[in-house]
Design an enzyme around this catalytic site. Sequence first.
Site, PDB file in Angstrom:
ATOM      1  N   LEU A  94      77.031 -52.932  -3.479  1.00 57.45           N
ATOM      2  CA  LEU A  94      77.064 -52.058  -2.300  1.00 57.45           C
ATOM      3  C   LEU A  94      76.787 -50.607  -2.657  1.00 57.45           C
ATOM      4  CD1 LEU A  94      80.172 -53.611  -0.544  1.00 57.45           C
ATOM      5  CD2 LEU A  94      77.765 -54.253  -0.359  1.00 57.45           C
ATOM      6  N   ASP A 139      75.730 -46.553  -0.628  1.00 57.32           N
ATOM      7  CA  ASP A 139      76.145 -45.785   0.552  1.00 57.32           C
ATOM      8  C   ASP A 139      75.529 -46.333   1.844  1.00 57.32           C
ATOM      9  OD1 ASP A 139      77.590 -44.188  -1.104  1.00 57.32           O
ATOM     10  OD2 ASP A 139      76.236 -42.463  -1.014  1.00 57.32           O
ATOM     11  N   HIS A 168      75.062 -49.549   2.634  1.00 53.52           N
ATOM     12  CA  HIS A 168      75.944 -50.629   3.108  1.00 53.52           C
ATOM     13  C   HIS A 168      77.226 -50.052   3.719  1.00 53.52           C
ATOM     14  CE1 HIS A 168      73.842 -52.913  -0.261  1.00 53.52           C
ATOM     15  NE2 HIS A 168      73.676 -53.733   0.758  1.00 53.52           N
ATOM     16  N   GLY A 225      70.958 -53.480   8.775  1.00 55.05           N
ATOM     17  CA  GLY A 225      70.273 -52.216   8.515  1.00 55.05           C
ATOM     18  C   GLY A 225      68.799 -52.272   8.896  1.00 55.05           C
ATOM     19  N   ASP A 283      65.767 -53.207   6.235  1.00 55.42           N
ATOM     20  CA  ASP A 283      65.083 -54.510   6.264  1.00 55.42           C
ATOM     21  C   ASP A 283      64.649 -54.747   7.708  1.00 55.42           C
ATOM     22  OD1 ASP A 283      65.502 -55.521   3.449  1.00 55.42           O
ATOM     23  OD2 ASP A 283      67.555 -55.083   4.026  1.00 55.42           O
ATOM     24  N   SER A 299      68.635 -48.729  -1.872  1.00 54.71           N
ATOM     25  CA  SER A 299      68.426 -50.166  -2.029  1.00 54.71           C
ATOM     26  C   SER A 299      69.058 -50.596  -3.337  1.00 54.71           C
ATOM     27  CB  SER A 299      66.916 -50.467  -2.076  1.00 54.71           C
ATOM     28  OG  SER A 299      66.689 -51.755  -2.633  1.00 54.71           O
ATOM     29  N   ARG A 301      67.840 -52.620  -5.285  1.00 55.03           N
ATOM     30  CA  ARG A 301      66.773 -52.769  -6.273  1.00 55.03           C
ATOM     31  C   ARG A 301      66.341 -51.420  -6.875  1.00 55.03           C
ATOM     32  NH1 ARG A 301      65.302 -57.445  -2.687  1.00 55.03           N
ATOM     33  NH2 ARG A 301      65.589 -59.280  -3.999  1.00 55.03           N
TER      34      ARG A 301
HETATM   35  O1  PAF Z   1      69.978 -58.098   3.947  1.00 51.29           O
HETATM   36  C1  PAF Z   1      70.611 -58.799   3.147  1.00 51.29           C
HETATM   37  O2  PAF Z   1      71.337 -58.308   2.253  1.00 51.29           O
HETATM   38  C2  PAF Z   1      70.479 -60.314   3.206  1.00 51.29           C
HETATM   39  O3  PAF Z   1      69.195 -60.683   3.559  1.00 51.29           O
HETATM   40  C3  PAF Z   1      71.503 -60.974   4.126  1.00 51.29           C
HETATM   41  C4  PAF Z   1      71.332 -60.538   5.578  1.00 51.29           C
HETATM   42  C5  PAF Z   1      72.915 -60.617   3.648  1.00 51.29           C
HETATM   43  C6  PAF Z   1      71.349 -62.502   4.086  1.00 51.29           C
HETATM   44  O4  PAF Z   1      71.524 -62.990   2.795  1.00 51.29           O
END
Ligand code: PAF
Length: 283
Positions: free
Chosen positions: A30, A32, A34, A149, A152, A187, A189
Site C-alpha cells: 500500500l 499513499d 491506496h 482508483g 486503473d 503505483s 510497480r
Molecule cells: O487494482 C487492483 O489492485 C486489483 O486489480 C484488484 C482490483 C484488487 C483485483 O485484484
Amino acid sequence: MHIVRTIPDLRAALAARPGRPAFVPTMGNLHDGHIALVAQAKPLGDTLVASIFVNRLQFLPHEDFDSYPRTWDADCDRLEAAGCDIVFAPREGDLYPEPQTFKIQPDPQLADILEGHFRPGFFTGVCTVVMKLFSAVFFAAGGGTAVFGKKDYQQLMVIRRMVQQFALPVDIVAGDTARAADGLALSSRNGYLSAEERAAAVQLSQALRALAQAALAPGAAPLATLEQLALEQLAQQGWAPDYLTVRQRGDLQVPQGAASAGALVALGAARLGGTRLIDNLEF
Ligand code: PAF
C-alpha cells in the site's frame, strides 16, 4: 482492526456489525494512493473493509506475480492508522480452494482493448476475483459501496459495467489518482524503477498531458496522427510504449468527430527498462 483469512470468517465478522460495508480491494504494497482510497471509503459505509490479495488469475505467466511486492506488516499498520475495521487477507487456498473454473467474461468491446489487448485475460482475472470479493463482502449485508482508483481507469470502467449488467447492489465510487510531487502516478510497480528510471518516469504523464493538449488545439491533426507522434516521442526518450491514445470516457471507444473537452481521457501504457507503467488523464 480485525484480520480475517476466510470467507466464512469475513461474513461472521460482518454479521456482527450493523449496516453496510464500504470496501477497498487491493493487492497490498500500500502507498499513499491506496490510503487515499481508504480515507475516501471511510465515510461511505458503516464498516470499512480492505482486502489484500495478490490475484494470480490476473497475471500472465511471464508477468510479475511471484515478485509482486508483499509488505504485510507495513500494510496492516497503514490500514489501521487509516481507520480500517476489517482486513480481508485470504491465502490463495482460502479464495481459490479449487481451480476457479467458473469465470467472469467481460464485454470484449471494453475489456479486450488497451490493457486487455496487451494483457490477454487480465480483465477476466480481475472481474472474477472482484465478483468473488463482492460476494464475500456485500452479499450478507445486501450491498454497499466499493472504491476503485482512477489510476486503473479501464479496470474502473470494466467493473462499473459488470456491476451494472449483473445488477449487483454495489455503488462503485472512483478515487482520484495520487501523484508524486513531479507528477508520477503512485503505483506499487514504481518500486521496480532504478533511480535514473524514477527520474524519467514522469515522462509518461507528461506525454499524456501533451497528447490531450494537442487533441484540443484548434485545427488539430487527426487523433491517430497525434497518437503516433506521441508514441514516437516517448520511444525517443527510451520507453517502449504499448499505447498512448485518446478515448471516450465511459466506453473507451475512439471518439467520433473533433475532440471536445470534458468527455475524453488520454490513456497510456509503456515500459521503462523492465517496468511497465500505466497512467491516464481525463480532459
Ligand atoms: O487494482 C487492483 O489492485 C486489483 O486489480 C484488484 C482490483 C484488487 C483485483 O485484484
